[in-house]
Design a protein around this motif. Structure first.
Motif, PDB file in Angstrom:
ATOM      1  N   GLY A  90      25.350 -85.277  87.428  1.00 47.15           N
ATOM      2  CA  GLY A  90      25.835 -86.139  86.583  1.00 47.15           C
ATOM      3  C   GLY A  90      26.949 -86.996  87.171  1.00 47.15           C
ATOM      4  O   GLY A  90      26.931 -88.177  87.167  1.00 47.15           O
ATOM      5  N   LEU A  93      25.924 -89.642  89.758  1.00 44.45           N
ATOM      6  CA  LEU A  93      25.210 -90.785  89.097  1.00 44.45           C
ATOM      7  C   LEU A  93      26.167 -91.472  88.312  1.00 44.45           C
ATOM      8  O   LEU A  93      25.778 -92.803  88.026  1.00 44.45           O
ATOM      9  CB  LEU A  93      23.977 -90.402  88.437  1.00 44.45           C
ATOM     10  N   SER A 151      24.341 -98.851  82.912  1.00 48.07           N
ATOM     11  CA  SER A 151      23.642 -98.861  84.254  1.00 48.07           C
ATOM     12  C   SER A 151      23.697 -97.309  84.857  1.00 48.07           C
ATOM     13  O   SER A 151      22.809 -97.079  85.748  1.00 48.07           O
ATOM     14  CB  SER A 151      24.439 -99.950  85.126  1.00 48.07           C
ATOM     15  N   ASN A 152      24.551 -96.823  84.271  1.00 44.55           N
ATOM     16  CA  ASN A 152      24.484 -95.114  84.823  1.00 44.55           C
ATOM     17  C   ASN A 152      24.032 -94.341  83.725  1.00 44.55           C
ATOM     18  O   ASN A 152      24.464 -93.153  83.627  1.00 44.55           O
ATOM     19  CB  ASN A 152      26.164 -94.750  84.966  1.00 44.55           C
ATOM     20  N   LEU A 153      22.877 -94.866  83.031  1.00 42.62           N
ATOM     21  CA  LEU A 153      22.343 -94.023  81.931  1.00 42.62           C
ATOM     22  C   LEU A 153      21.731 -92.685  82.222  1.00 42.62           C
ATOM     23  O   LEU A 153      22.332 -91.809  81.549  1.00 42.62           O
ATOM     24  CB  LEU A 153      21.171 -94.782  81.409  1.00 42.62           C
ATOM     25  N   SER A 154      21.478 -92.616  83.450  1.00 44.56           N
ATOM     26  CA  SER A 154      20.786 -91.152  83.889  1.00 44.56           C
ATOM     27  C   SER A 154      22.068 -90.272  83.862  1.00 44.56           C
ATOM     28  O   SER A 154      21.874 -89.151  83.654  1.00 44.56           O
ATOM     29  CB  SER A 154      20.157 -91.285  84.982  1.00 44.56           C
ATOM     30  N   GLY A 155      23.227 -90.752  84.669  1.00 47.03           N
ATOM     31  CA  GLY A 155      24.109 -89.818  84.904  1.00 47.03           C
ATOM     32  C   GLY A 155      24.965 -89.549  83.537  1.00 47.03           C
ATOM     33  O   GLY A 155      25.608 -88.509  83.379  1.00 47.03           O
ATOM     34  N   LEU A 157      23.600 -89.321  80.521  1.00 48.73           N
ATOM     35  CA  LEU A 157      22.661 -88.411  79.804  1.00 48.73           C
ATOM     36  C   LEU A 157      23.004 -86.942  80.440  1.00 48.73           C
ATOM     37  O   LEU A 157      23.175 -86.123  79.475  1.00 48.73           O
ATOM     38  CB  LEU A 157      21.024 -88.763  80.039  1.00 48.73           C
ATOM     39  N   LEU A 158      22.966 -86.706  81.674  1.00 51.37           N
ATOM     40  CA  LEU A 158      23.184 -85.547  82.352  1.00 51.37           C
ATOM     41  C   LEU A 158      24.681 -85.237  81.828  1.00 51.37           C
ATOM     42  O   LEU A 158      24.707 -83.814  81.439  1.00 51.37           O
ATOM     43  CB  LEU A 158      22.955 -85.551  83.944  1.00 51.37           C
TER      44      LEU A 158
END
Length: 309
Positions: A90, A93, A151-155, A157-158
């Motif tokens: 996380g 990202l 824009s950092n949605l993946s990070g 979420l983690l």
């Protein structure tokens, strides 16, 4: 005697917040030298080796016979495996600020899970104090321009899932505190983390033909010092003390202390890096402290009331 145990638990909770406050910095420093999996591997090598010595020498007694090992292994999948894997990827990202904001929601998630599985009850005043501490953290990061970026949605979420993993660990560890000593739970968690991350990391390097890269970070003193801090202080020490804390106080009461780490990060930035401390840092820090004190003050008053009754 019970009062002494509670005081020690609260002292450990504050100490853990200080350690965690510095861990984000050391994680970022380590990730500059190695991949997330290699960083985690070296982190738990340090934890496992340091704790194995006193166990082998008999200075620390561990005995798992006739105890619910299956539930303890489930605990280890949440923390350290789940928590640190999600955190390290996380942070790669997303930003440290986003990590700080999302980590601040741990007390809220813990309170919800603890109420469902442990039937822990919190008063309205305690709920408000928990949310006050969370607001203090969010206020600081938003005021310094460190809000969440889609824009950092993946990070993001983690990092949010790390709060779920830590909350799950807090709840399960409290229920297991009657069957295991803090040392027994801690050693099992460190062993699982060490074996799992070592196997995954080495297997990945062997498959890719990059085994030499696994040892390259050891040429950096910064990496070595960072992993020693993360492995010994931020993993081993906090795990042992957290298990002790959870044997004395509720999971929701302990988790609110995590937000004190934000204040430590601010102080560290000012003292070590010369970063500016502004009025919103002060306001946010006061809100965090009031939230932590209020949550646990209400708990102690409740305990006293039960005794009198």
């Amino acid at each position: 005697m019970r009062s002494t145990g509670l005081k020690l638990a609260y002292a450990f909770a504050v100490m853990n917040a200080v350690i965690i406050g510095f861990s984000f910095l050391f994680t970022k420093m380590a990730l500059a030298e190695a991949s997330p999996l290699d960083t985690l591997t070296y982190r738990f090598i340090a934890s496992f080796v340091i704790m194995t010595v006193p166990v082998v020498c008999g200075w620390i007694k561990v005995d798992y016979r006739g105890k619910p090992i299956g539930r303890a292994l489930l605990l280890a999948t949440m923390y350290p495996l789940g928590f640190f894997t999600l955190q390290v990827f996380g942070l790669r990202l997303a930003t440290s600020a986003e990590g700080g904001i999302l980590y601040s929601f741990t007390p809220v998630v813990t309170m919800i899970i603890a109420s469902v599985f442990l039937k822990e009850r919190t008063t309205l005043a305690q709920k408000l104090c928990i949310f006050l501490s969370v607001f203090g953290v969010v206020f600081i990061f938003i005021m310094k321009g460190g809000g969440l970026q889609l824009s950092n949605l993946s990070g993001i979420l983690l990092l949010f899932l790390t709060t779920v993993a830590f909350a799950g660990y807090s709840v399960l560890a409290r229920s297991l505190s009657k069957a295991f000593t803090p040392a027994e739970i801690g050693y099992l968690m460190m062993t699982v983390g060490f074996v799992t991350f070592l196997l995954i990391s080495l297997s990945g390097h062997v498959v890719q033909g990059t085994l030499g890269d696994f040892f390259k970070p050891l040429a950096s003193r910064t990496f070595i010092y960072s992993c020693l801090y993360l492995g010994i202080a931020a993993s081993l020490v906090t795990t042992l003390t957290s298990n002790y804390i959870l044997s004395k106080i509720e999971a929701s009461a302990m988790s609110v202390f995590t937000n004190l780490s934000t204040i430590v990060s601010i102080a560290a930035g000012a003292l070590v890096l010369g970063e500016e401390v502004t009025i919103y840092h002060v306001i946010g820090s006061v809100l965090i402290i009031l939230g932590v004190v209020g949550t646990n003050l209400r708990r102690r008053q409740s305990v006293r009331g039960q005794r009198i009754g």
